[in-house]
Design an enzyme around this catalytic site. Structure first.
Site, PDB file in Angstrom:
ATOM      1  CB  CYS A 140      -0.895   0.014   1.230  1.00  0.00           C
ATOM      2  SG  CYS A 140       0.045  -0.004   2.765  1.00  0.00           S
ATOM      3  CB  CYS A 168       4.019  -0.479   2.573  1.00  0.00           C
ATOM      4  SG  CYS A 168       2.521  -1.083   3.385  1.00  0.00           S
TER       5      CYS A 168
END
Lengths: 324, 83
Positions: free
Chosen positions: B16, B19
């Protein structure tokens, strides 16, 4: 609570800027100032409070609690309530799912948590409170909790384990109760700077969407006549609620901006139940989450999971249109 | 500054945006410190579960979880790396 703010917004727009209170522009600007400041204050307070709760109640603790205690169904209530206080990002849904079933938590309870966590989150609560007031917010939160409990319970009864990916099924077979984890011993004063920083990050992250949302809302508020939408969307149309939920799903990433717009839709005649159903679809169901869940379950289970939640959201929408 | 002992940094996340930001922050922190380290990005969920994480992104330095469930900022990472 926000009367002082109303005075300030009135003074700023109508006196300091000298824009007439009767003009469309004046109404729109007044609404924009009032709503932006109100939501910003609430957002900051609520994210800070939730951050504090979360600092003492991290999701690991929740998992271990649910893993150790079997409470004859009461664990659904706990799982759902925990979903409200722990922050959630759809990117965490898969590790969470695995972590829960690995600790021997039944699938139904895991689903309960997965439903409530995104549906009733701190950002949604804050914007809801700012846009609709505390009564509607309480209704939304309680409905979200009940919906999580019901959804998880139904899904748990359906014996869906066979639709999970093989490696997940292996994890379930080898599941074991989680042992105690090390507990943070820092005091609140030591934790507080980080909590505040985190709250700031959250507010900053959603700020732009909220401002755009309020901007659109303000324009509609100022320029559209009252009950404008009543003509198009009313309680008499049975299909409005299901359509609202479905239309909400693709808007997940902009949830923060959608709520202020919906506030104006309601003020201009859209039934509140239909609006709540729409917002539940926006906040609680997301396509990116569905795609991530593909790693742990097959499409059939994702479809069952999503349609169960959607069905319950539609049901809540109808219910609110009847009672509110 | 010659690398004395290479640190091992792991960023765990399902890919995502949070991250990715964490990963980039790690690289930027290393660059600012003029430091070399082994940086590993773990995106595979089965691999990730070996570390028993519940929320992502996770930042691990030398097998110790430093930050979980949120983006670690550059200043913070620099502190972890120098302390």
């Amino acid at each position: 609570m926000f009367t002082w703010l109303k005075y300030f917004a009135d003074w700023l727009i109508f006196s300091a800027f000298g824009i007439s209170a009767q003009s469309h522009l004046g109404e729109a600007l007044n609404f924009f100032v009032l709503d932006t400041i109100k939501i910003a204050i609430l957002l900051f307070i609520i994210t800070t409070v939730m951050g504090m709760v979360n600092s003492y109640f991290p999701v690991e603790k929740v998992r271990n609690f649910l893993s150790r205690n079997k409470m004859y169904g009461l664990e659904y209530v706990f799982a759902s309530s925990f979903g409200v206080v722990t922050p959630f990002c759809s990117c965490s849904s898969v590790p969470l799912f695995i972590g829960f079933v690995k600790g021997g938590i039944p699938l139904g309870i895991t689903f309960t948590y997965l439903i409530t966590a995104p549906l009733v989150n701190e950002v949604a609560i804050a914007i809801f409170a700012g846009a609709f007031g505390f009564k509607v917010t309480a209704i939304y939160v309680i409905t979200g909790i009940v919906l999580g409990i019901t959804g998880g319970f139904v899904l748990g009864k359906l014996k869906l384990e066979k639709y999970l990916s093989t490696w997940v099924q292996n994890i379930i077979t080898n599941a074991q109760t989680e042992e105690a984890l090390e507990i943070e011993k820092r005091s609140l004063t030591q934790r507080f700077p980080n909590i505040l920083k985190e709250a700031f990050t959250i507010v900053k992250g959603v700020g732009i969407y909220i401002i755009i949302g309020i901007g659109i809302g303000a324009a509609m508020h100022g320029f559209l006549p009252t009950s404008f939408f009543e003509h198009y969307i009313n309680k008499g149309q049975w299909y409005a609620v299901p359509l609202a939920v479905i239309m909400g799903v693709p808007m997940y990433s902009n949830a923060a901006g959608v709520i202020p717009v919906v506030q104006v839709l309601v003020a201009k005649g859209v039934p509140l139940g239909t609006a709540i159903a729409f917002m539940m679809g926006v906040v609680g169901l997301s396509l990116p989450e569905a795609m991530l869940l593909k790693k742990v379950m097959n499409m059939k289970l994702i479809a069952i999971y999503f349609s169960t939640i959607a069905f319950l959201m539609i049901l809540s929408g109808y219910l609110f249109n009847i009672i509110l | 500054m010659p690398p004395i002992e290479m640190k091992n940094i792991k960023v765990l996340g399902t890919g995502c945006s949070k991250c990715k930001t964490t990963y980039n922050n790690v690289l930027e922190a290393l660059k600012q410190l003029n430091m070399q380290a082994e940086v590993i990005k773990i995106e595979d969920i089965e691999e990730m579960m070996k570390y028993n994480v519940l929320t992502t992104p996770v930042l691990m330095i030398d097998e110790v979880v430093k930050v979980k469930g949120r983006v670690a900022d550059i200043t913070e990472i620099k502190q972890f790396l120098t302390s």
